[in-house]
Write a protein that holds these residues in place. Structure first.
Motif, mmCIF file in Angstrom:
data_model
loop_
_atom_site.group_PDB
_atom_site.id
_atom_site.type_symbol
_atom_site.label_atom_id
_atom_site.label_comp_id
_atom_site.label_asym_id
_atom_site.label_seq_id
_atom_site.Cartn_x
_atom_site.Cartn_y
_atom_site.Cartn_z
ATOM 1 N N ARG A 131 4.000 -3.135 1.821
ATOM 2 C CA ARG A 131 3.062 -4.509 1.975
ATOM 3 C C ARG A 131 2.776 -5.004 3.444
ATOM 4 N NH1 ARG A 131 6.163 -5.516 -2.740
ATOM 5 N NH2 ARG A 131 7.751 -6.715 -1.456
ATOM 6 N N ARG B 86 1.381 -5.673 6.900
ATOM 7 C CA ARG B 86 0.071 -5.453 7.342
ATOM 8 C C ARG B 86 0.051 -4.759 8.900
ATOM 9 N NH1 ARG B 86 -2.106 -11.341 7.736
ATOM 10 N NH2 ARG B 86 0.216 -11.604 8.266
ATOM 11 N N LEU C 121 -5.260 -3.394 7.132
ATOM 12 C CA LEU C 121 -4.818 -2.766 6.098
ATOM 13 C C LEU C 121 -3.223 -2.850 5.956
ATOM 14 C CD1 LEU C 121 -6.760 0.670 6.414
ATOM 15 C CD2 LEU C 121 -7.032 -1.528 5.120
ATOM 16 N N THR C 122 -2.733 -2.882 5.050
ATOM 17 C CA THR C 122 -1.234 -2.595 4.630
ATOM 18 C C THR C 122 -0.660 -1.214 5.154
ATOM 19 O OG1 THR C 122 -1.326 -2.062 2.311
ATOM 20 C CG2 THR C 122 -1.024 -4.338 3.014
ATOM 21 N N ARG D 109 0.770 0.831 3.213
ATOM 22 C CA ARG D 109 0.510 1.553 2.184
ATOM 23 C C ARG D 109 -1.065 1.841 1.867
ATOM 24 N NH1 ARG D 109 3.437 0.678 -3.887
ATOM 25 N NH2 ARG D 109 2.751 2.301 -4.852
ATOM 26 N N GLU D 110 -1.831 0.736 2.141
ATOM 27 C CA GLU D 110 -3.254 1.386 1.830
ATOM 28 C C GLU D 110 -3.607 2.296 2.883
ATOM 29 O OE1 GLU D 110 -5.053 -3.094 0.671
ATOM 30 O OE2 GLU D 110 -4.634 -2.788 2.816
ATOM 31 N N THR D 111 -3.257 2.126 4.510
ATOM 32 C CA THR D 111 -3.197 3.362 5.450
ATOM 33 C C THR D 111 -2.834 4.562 4.914
ATOM 34 O OG1 THR D 111 -3.029 1.770 7.092
ATOM 35 C CG2 THR D 111 -2.977 4.061 7.696
ATOM 36 N N SER E 39 -2.297 5.682 1.744
ATOM 37 C CA SER E 39 -3.361 6.014 0.706
ATOM 38 C C SER E 39 -4.600 6.564 1.020
ATOM 39 C CB SER E 39 -3.612 4.813 -0.241
ATOM 40 O OG SER E 39 -2.392 4.540 -0.875
ATOM 41 N N THR E 40 -5.129 5.747 2.101
ATOM 42 C CA THR E 40 -6.556 6.474 2.683
ATOM 43 C C THR E 40 -6.314 7.811 3.278
ATOM 44 O OG1 THR E 40 -6.885 4.138 3.152
ATOM 45 C CG2 THR E 40 -8.303 6.040 4.083
ATOM 46 N N GLU F 261 -1.485 11.251 -3.550
ATOM 47 C CA GLU F 261 -0.107 10.402 -3.303
ATOM 48 C C GLU F 261 1.100 10.397 -4.081
ATOM 49 O OE1 GLU F 261 0.532 5.839 -1.439
ATOM 50 O OE2 GLU F 261 -1.330 6.656 -2.445
ATOM 51 N N PRO G 255 -10.989 1.970 6.674
ATOM 52 C CA PRO G 255 -11.018 3.100 5.909
ATOM 53 C C PRO G 255 -12.028 4.288 6.409
ATOM 54 C CG PRO G 255 -10.863 1.094 4.545
ATOM 55 C CD PRO G 255 -11.362 0.624 5.785
#
Length: 349
Positions: A199, A201, A240-241, A243-245, A247-248, A257, A319
């Motif tokens: 989580r 950033r 981005l968090t 995790r978002e990075t 996932s991208t 993933e 992204p």
């Protein structure tokens, strides 16, 4: 227009052979400027007109600045491993003094300095340009000291001189082999497992947006109130968090993933032997507790409202920038061999 760049400008780009320098060239030439390339190392594209020289060498800089109207300093000692404190000092701070001396010789009054958000150190809230810097490592400390050299130079003749300072967050993009490249490579080779909730950033900037921002700022007079230091953080928003990075990257690679996320504490414990090996050997190992924390736990967010308020809008979302990085990686970066240049302890002539 005085102390802006555009048609008729002749810019000495110090550090032109590096990652950011290679991307900035198209932006500056599109604005009508002529470039003089100056670097300690040959241009990776093989352009033999690059002047080989050391940023600490006043005589070499003075010769290179002949006929120039502006200077862009990208050169720096910046690697985490293999550089002594004295070398950080001589390259980043001594280099700033040498640049100023050469500019004063020619009467050049227009400078852009590529600094870093590392000057802020560690903060609980995202620092903005009014936050008091408190660097925690040699890189951040010497970048801040270099800023002070340029501010002193500007203050000696504020009506004539301009020192534009840009402080980017972590920069990524094609031809960069740093943190994001290593993450992409680990995921691609199935050597990566997500750790912790992810989580935290992470402020980053896509290199295309960063160089466009520099061109936008430098091609117009300062947009800040008179007497305000012309300093701009740069980071693409929203952050981005981690995790978002991750996932991208998985999506861009066409990979699924994993659902499993390892707990942070035991992974940090398992990384301790690698910390010891790295400390003894001086090698930058791919697995260390610092790397695990940096990606999975450390909050490294920075405010970047000032440049938006100045009217700049980045063309590429984070992204989309990551996807472009992955596309380059799959096309040519996967098989490329990164070259790491460490600055010599003494001035290279």
């Amino acid at each position: 227009m005085a102390n802006t760049i555009g048609p008729g400008s002749k810019i000495l780009v110090i550090g032109s052979s590096g990652f950011v320098g290679s991307h900035l060239e198209a932006v500056l030439t599109a604005l009508g400027a002529e470039l003089v390339r100056f670097d300690l190392h040959p241009d990776p594209a093989g352009r033999d007109e690059t002047i080989l020289g050391d940023v600490r060498d006043v005589e070499a800089l003075t010769r290179a600045m002949t006929g120039c109207t502006a200077v862009l300093n990208l050169a720096a000692a910046h690697h985490d491993f293999g550089i002594a404190t004295a070398t950080f000092e001589s390259v980043n701070v001594g280099g700033a003094r040498a640049v100023v001396a050469a500019m004063e010789h020619h009467g050049i009054t227009n400078l852009c300095f590529y600094s870093s958000v590392a000057v802020y150190g560690e903060h609980t809230e995202p620092p903005d340009e009014t936050t008091a810097p408190a660097p925690v490592n040699d890189y951040g400390r010497t970048k801040l000291a270099a800023e002070a050299v340029y501010r002193e130079w500007e203050a000696a003749a504020p009506a004539e001189r301009r020192a534009l300072i840009v402080r980017p967050a972590v920069v990524f993009g094609p031809r960069n082999f740093a943190n994001l490249y290593k993450l992409i490579h680990q995921i691609d080779t199935r050597r990566f497992l997500p750790v912790g909730p992810g989580r935290n950033r992470k402020s980053m900037c896509f290199v295309t947006n960063l160089v466009q921002a520099i061109g936008y700022l430098w091609s117009a007079p300062s947009r800040l109130a008179a007497g305000t230091a012309e300093v701009y953080n740069y980071a693409d928003k929203p952050d981005l968090t981690s995790r978002e990075t991750v996932s991208t990257v998985y999506r861009a690679l066409g990979r699924t993933e994993p659902r499993l996320r390892l707990p942070l504490a035991p992974v940090l414990l398992a990384a301790r032997p690698f910390d010891l090996v790295g400390k003894v050997t001086g090698k930058d190992l791919p697995i260390t507790s610092a790397r695990v924390r940096k990606l999975s736990d450390a909050e490294t967010a920075f405010a970047a409202d000032r440049i938006r308020e100045a009217g700049f809008t980045p063309a590429v979302s984070l992204p989309d920038g990551i996807e472009q990085m992955v596309t380059w990686y799959l096309r040519e970066g996967r098989d490329a061999a990164p070259v790491i240049h460490l600055p010599p302890a003494e001035v290279s002539r």
